[in-house]
Motif scaffolding. Structure first.
Motif, PDB file in Angstrom:
ATOM      1  N   THR A 146     -19.195   0.818 -25.937  1.00 14.39           N
ATOM      2  CA  THR A 146     -19.351   1.745 -27.041  1.00 14.39           C
ATOM      3  C   THR A 146     -20.842   2.110 -27.377  1.00 14.39           C
ATOM      4  O   THR A 146     -20.899   3.230 -28.126  1.00 14.39           O
ATOM      5  CB  THR A 146     -18.752   1.198 -28.502  1.00 14.39           C
ATOM      6  N   ASP A 147     -21.675   1.315 -27.022  1.00 18.05           N
ATOM      7  CA  ASP A 147     -23.184   1.597 -27.364  1.00 18.05           C
ATOM      8  C   ASP A 147     -23.609   2.801 -26.718  1.00 18.05           C
ATOM      9  O   ASP A 147     -24.452   3.277 -27.073  1.00 18.05           O
ATOM     10  CB  ASP A 147     -24.111   0.464 -26.907  1.00 18.05           C
ATOM     11  N   LEU A 148     -22.923   3.166 -25.769  1.00 16.15           N
ATOM     12  CA  LEU A 148     -23.376   4.583 -24.706  1.00 16.15           C
ATOM     13  C   LEU A 148     -23.129   5.662 -25.694  1.00 16.15           C
ATOM     14  O   LEU A 148     -23.531   6.918 -25.066  1.00 16.15           O
ATOM     15  CB  LEU A 148     -22.513   4.535 -23.460  1.00 16.15           C
ATOM     16  N   ASN A 149     -22.412   5.746 -26.625  1.00 18.23           N
ATOM     17  CA  ASN A 149     -22.168   7.134 -27.500  1.00 18.23           C
ATOM     18  C   ASN A 149     -23.364   7.575 -27.860  1.00 18.23           C
ATOM     19  O   ASN A 149     -24.209   6.656 -28.579  1.00 18.23           O
ATOM     20  CB  ASN A 149     -21.280   6.839 -28.596  1.00 18.23           C
ATOM     21  N   GLY A 150     -23.694   8.765 -27.585  1.00 18.77           N
ATOM     22  CA  GLY A 150     -24.803   9.567 -27.840  1.00 18.77           C
ATOM     23  C   GLY A 150     -26.302   9.114 -26.875  1.00 18.77           C
ATOM     24  O   GLY A 150     -27.100   9.525 -27.057  1.00 18.77           O
ATOM     25  N   LYS A 151     -26.076   8.205 -25.998  1.00 16.99           N
ATOM     26  CA  LYS A 151     -26.838   7.713 -25.017  1.00 16.99           C
ATOM     27  C   LYS A 151     -26.834   8.587 -23.650  1.00 16.99           C
ATOM     28  O   LYS A 151     -25.481   9.226 -23.377  1.00 16.99           O
ATOM     29  CB  LYS A 151     -26.617   6.336 -24.634  1.00 16.99           C
ATOM     30  N   LYS A 152     -27.732   8.603 -22.712  1.00 13.32           N
ATOM     31  CA  LYS A 152     -27.704   9.458 -21.410  1.00 13.32           C
ATOM     32  C   LYS A 152     -27.207   8.428 -20.393  1.00 13.32           C
ATOM     33  O   LYS A 152     -27.789   7.292 -20.131  1.00 13.32           O
ATOM     34  CB  LYS A 152     -29.009  10.174 -21.212  1.00 13.32           C
ATOM     35  N   LEU A 153     -25.840   8.689 -19.780  1.00 10.79           N
ATOM     36  CA  LEU A 153     -25.602   7.831 -18.726  1.00 10.79           C
ATOM     37  C   LEU A 153     -25.545   8.489 -17.299  1.00 10.79           C
ATOM     38  O   LEU A 153     -25.038   9.560 -17.187  1.00 10.79           O
ATOM     39  CB  LEU A 153     -23.979   7.387 -18.846  1.00 10.79           C
ATOM     40  N   CYS A 154     -26.245   7.687 -16.327  1.00 11.34           N
ATOM     41  CA  CYS A 154     -26.327   8.204 -15.050  1.00 11.34           C
ATOM     42  C   CYS A 154     -25.579   7.604 -13.859  1.00 11.34           C
ATOM     43  O   CYS A 154     -25.044   6.601 -14.089  1.00 11.34           O
ATOM     44  CB  CYS A 154     -27.749   8.028 -14.692  1.00 11.34           C
ATOM     45  N   SER A 155     -24.910   8.741 -13.002  1.00 12.47           N
ATOM     46  CA  SER A 155     -24.394   7.957 -11.939  1.00 12.47           C
ATOM     47  C   SER A 155     -24.573   9.163 -10.815  1.00 12.47           C
ATOM     48  O   SER A 155     -25.211  10.288 -11.085  1.00 12.47           O
ATOM     49  CB  SER A 155     -22.699   7.888 -12.323  1.00 12.47           C
ATOM     50  N   VAL A 156     -23.972   8.988  -9.578  1.00  8.63           N
ATOM     51  CA  VAL A 156     -24.177   9.999  -8.586  1.00  8.63           C
ATOM     52  C   VAL A 156     -23.065  11.334  -8.650  1.00  8.63           C
ATOM     53  O   VAL A 156     -22.008  10.879  -9.264  1.00  8.63           O
ATOM     54  CB  VAL A 156     -24.107   9.515  -7.116  1.00  8.63           C
ATOM     55  N   THR A 157     -23.393  12.171  -7.951  1.00  7.50           N
ATOM     56  CA  THR A 157     -22.557  13.441  -8.208  1.00  7.50           C
ATOM     57  C   THR A 157     -21.220  13.010  -7.442  1.00  7.50           C
ATOM     58  O   THR A 157     -21.154  12.556  -6.315  1.00  7.50           O
ATOM     59  CB  THR A 157     -23.206  14.733  -7.583  1.00  7.50           C
ATOM     60  N   GLY A 158     -20.215  13.250  -7.979  1.00  4.81           N
ATOM     61  CA  GLY A 158     -18.775  13.177  -7.159  1.00  4.81           C
ATOM     62  C   GLY A 158     -18.251  11.773  -7.668  1.00  4.81           C
ATOM     63  O   GLY A 158     -16.972  11.555  -7.240  1.00  4.81           O
ATOM     64  N   SER A 159     -19.147  10.802  -8.370  1.00  3.47           N
ATOM     65  CA  SER A 159     -18.501   9.404  -8.700  1.00  3.47           C
ATOM     66  C   SER A 159     -17.725   9.641  -9.929  1.00  3.47           C
ATOM     67  O   SER A 159     -17.950  10.328 -10.906  1.00  3.47           O
ATOM     68  CB  SER A 159     -19.560   8.624  -8.878  1.00  3.47           C
ATOM     69  N   THR A 160     -16.686   8.821  -9.913  1.00  3.09           N
ATOM     70  CA  THR A 160     -15.873   8.960 -11.098  1.00  3.09           C
ATOM     71  C   THR A 160     -16.306   7.677 -12.097  1.00  3.09           C
ATOM     72  O   THR A 160     -15.549   7.679 -13.261  1.00  3.09           O
ATOM     73  CB  THR A 160     -14.411   8.470 -10.826  1.00  3.09           C
ATOM     74  N   SER A 161     -17.199   7.049 -11.733  1.00  2.00           N
ATOM     75  CA  SER A 161     -17.697   5.903 -12.580  1.00  2.00           C
ATOM     76  C   SER A 161     -18.174   6.353 -13.829  1.00  2.00           C
ATOM     77  O   SER A 161     -17.563   5.803 -15.048  1.00  2.00           O
ATOM     78  CB  SER A 161     -18.861   5.213 -12.169  1.00  2.00           C
ATOM     79  N   ALA A 162     -19.077   7.082 -14.228  1.00  3.60           N
ATOM     80  CA  ALA A 162     -19.660   7.757 -15.403  1.00  3.60           C
ATOM     81  C   ALA A 162     -18.397   8.343 -15.985  1.00  3.60           C
ATOM     82  O   ALA A 162     -18.344   8.197 -17.388  1.00  3.60           O
ATOM     83  CB  ALA A 162     -20.834   8.547 -15.103  1.00  3.60           C
ATOM     84  N   GLN A 163     -17.784   9.202 -15.221  1.00  2.18           N
ATOM     85  CA  GLN A 163     -16.645   9.975 -16.149  1.00  2.18           C
ATOM     86  C   GLN A 163     -15.490   8.989 -16.643  1.00  2.18           C
ATOM     87  O   GLN A 163     -15.108   9.180 -17.780  1.00  2.18           O
ATOM     88  CB  GLN A 163     -15.890  10.995 -14.993  1.00  2.18           C
ATOM     89  N   ASN A 164     -15.269   7.921 -16.128  1.00  2.00           N
ATOM     90  CA  ASN A 164     -14.412   6.853 -16.528  1.00  2.00           C
ATOM     91  C   ASN A 164     -14.871   6.525 -17.774  1.00  2.00           C
ATOM     92  O   ASN A 164     -14.242   5.862 -18.740  1.00  2.00           O
ATOM     93  CB  ASN A 164     -13.997   5.848 -15.599  1.00  2.00           C
ATOM     94  N   VAL A 165     -16.140   6.054 -17.782  1.00  2.00           N
ATOM     95  CA  VAL A 165     -16.788   5.234 -19.051  1.00  2.00           C
ATOM     96  C   VAL A 165     -16.763   6.503 -20.272  1.00  2.00           C
ATOM     97  O   VAL A 165     -16.318   6.088 -21.365  1.00  2.00           O
ATOM     98  CB  VAL A 165     -18.242   5.141 -18.830  1.00  2.00           C
ATOM     99  N   GLN A 166     -16.987   7.743 -19.956  1.00  2.00           N
ATOM    100  CA  GLN A 166     -17.058   8.765 -21.023  1.00  2.00           C
ATOM    101  C   GLN A 166     -15.678   9.053 -21.572  1.00  2.00           C
ATOM    102  O   GLN A 166     -15.212   9.217 -22.605  1.00  2.00           O
ATOM    103  CB  GLN A 166     -17.664   9.776 -20.464  1.00  2.00           C
ATOM    104  N   LYS A 167     -14.705   9.176 -20.726  1.00  2.00           N
ATOM    105  CA  LYS A 167     -13.124   9.116 -20.957  1.00  2.00           C
ATOM    106  C   LYS A 167     -12.637   8.108 -21.828  1.00  2.00           C
ATOM    107  O   LYS A 167     -11.889   8.235 -22.788  1.00  2.00           O
ATOM    108  CB  LYS A 167     -12.277   9.508 -19.608  1.00  2.00           C
ATOM    109  N   ASP A 168     -12.821   6.887 -21.288  1.00  2.00           N
ATOM    110  CA  ASP A 168     -12.193   5.580 -21.869  1.00  2.00           C
ATOM    111  C   ASP A 168     -12.858   4.869 -22.930  1.00  2.00           C
ATOM    112  O   ASP A 168     -12.302   4.247 -23.623  1.00  2.00           O
ATOM    113  CB  ASP A 168     -11.498   4.909 -20.880  1.00  2.00           C
ATOM    114  N   ILE A 169     -14.179   4.842 -22.839  1.00  2.00           N
ATOM    115  CA  ILE A 169     -15.047   3.923 -23.598  1.00  2.00           C
ATOM    116  C   ILE A 169     -16.083   4.577 -24.722  1.00  2.00           C
ATOM    117  O   ILE A 169     -15.994   4.490 -25.816  1.00  2.00           O
ATOM    118  CB  ILE A 169     -15.835   3.068 -22.597  1.00  2.00           C
TER     119      ILE A 169
END
Length: 282
Positions: A146-169
């Motif tokens: 939850t500390d990532l709210n308002g923060k910049k999160l990086c992952s590679v194009t096409g990866s679902t990792s960052a999208q999952n964090v944004q969606k669920d956490i």
């Protein structure tokens, strides 16, 4: 005269027989992606070329990383010394095809076991239990997702990792996507992003590089379970069984622990114990 003719014919037959036997004995010298029998031949093994700490092709042409160490140990148990291994780059999108075509005998390349993939290939292992995690700067205050709210999160194009964090956490996390993790790590170093997300083993491998030592830390969030297996051509149960036995030996003789320490130690990676063969953590 008749006796001499028979003897000569027999001698000729013996020569032909010996010649055929000698020619047949040359087969072990051929490069081999299939037999797994050793005997002086070579074996082709699929790995990643661009993941420090796991599978990396060095500037001098050598290979390093935990996956490389596992692959080398397994190949040795199958009868192939290190100089008989030909490492072949197998990118994620081509792993199933490489096995089906027979390009490689087996693949050790952060290959997570899942039901969809098991329809196409067989898996030995798992040999490592990894988790999706965050890599942050050593002095970062980010400790929870939850500390990532308002923060910049990086992952590679096409990866679902960052999208999952944004969606669920952290729905207010700002996603930044690059073509490769090395770019994400560089962005983290220069402050362009606040965190990078993917498997903790991959993050630890990057953080363990000499140029990054002491700059980053893993948050240790365990956002998913990734059971890394060794991919084998579908139906090749003999090779799968041999690899499983090799992995069990690697754990029992301490080589597995040594490989973890050598490749991930500098990143203070809190790895899970060696998983049991055939036990998938969901």
């Amino acid at each position: 005269m008749k006796l001499r003719k028979v003897t000569a014919a027999a001698a000729a037959a013996l020569v032909l027989s010996l010649t055929a036997t000698a020619c047949g004995g040359d087969s072990d010298s051929d490069s081999d992606s299939g037999s797994g029998s050793g005997g002086g031949g070579k074996i082709k093994v699929g790995i990643k070329y661009d993941q420090p700490g796991l599978g990396l092709k060095e500037p001098d042409g050598s290979f390093s990383g935990f996956d490389v160490d596992v692959a080398t140990y397994v190949a040795k148990q199958l009868g192939y010394d290190a100089d008989k291994i030909e490492f072949v780059e197998t990118k994620s999108a081509d792993r199933e095809n490489a096995l089906a075509r027979g390009d490689v005998k087996f693949i050790v390349a952060t290959y997570s076991i899942n039901d969809e993939r098991k329809q196409k290939v067989d898996f030995a292992g798992p040999y490592l239990l990894a988790h999706q995690d965050l890599l942050v700067k050593a002095d970062s205050s980010i400790a929870e997702g939850t500390d990532l709210n308002g923060k910049k999160l990086c992952s590679v194009t096409g990866s679902t990792s960052a999208q999952n964090v944004q969606k669920d956490i952290a729905p207010k996390a700002q996603l930044k996507q690059y073509s490769g993790y090395s770019e994400c790590i560089a962005a983290l170093q220069n402050g362009a992003v606040d965190a990078v997300t993917t498997d903790d083993s991959i993050l630890a491998g990057f953080a363990a590089q000499d140029k990054y030592k002491g700059q980053f830390k893993l948050a240790g969030l365990k956002l998913s379970n990734e059971n890394y297996g060794i991919g084998v051509k579908k139906g090749d149960t003999a090779t799968t069984d041999k690899i499983n036995k090799a992995l069990e030996k690697m754990v029992s003789d301490g080589a597995w622990d040594t490989a973890v320490k050598d490749n991930f130690g500098p990143a203070d990676y809190k790895n899970e114990p060696a998983p049991k063969i055939g036990v998938i953590v969901s």
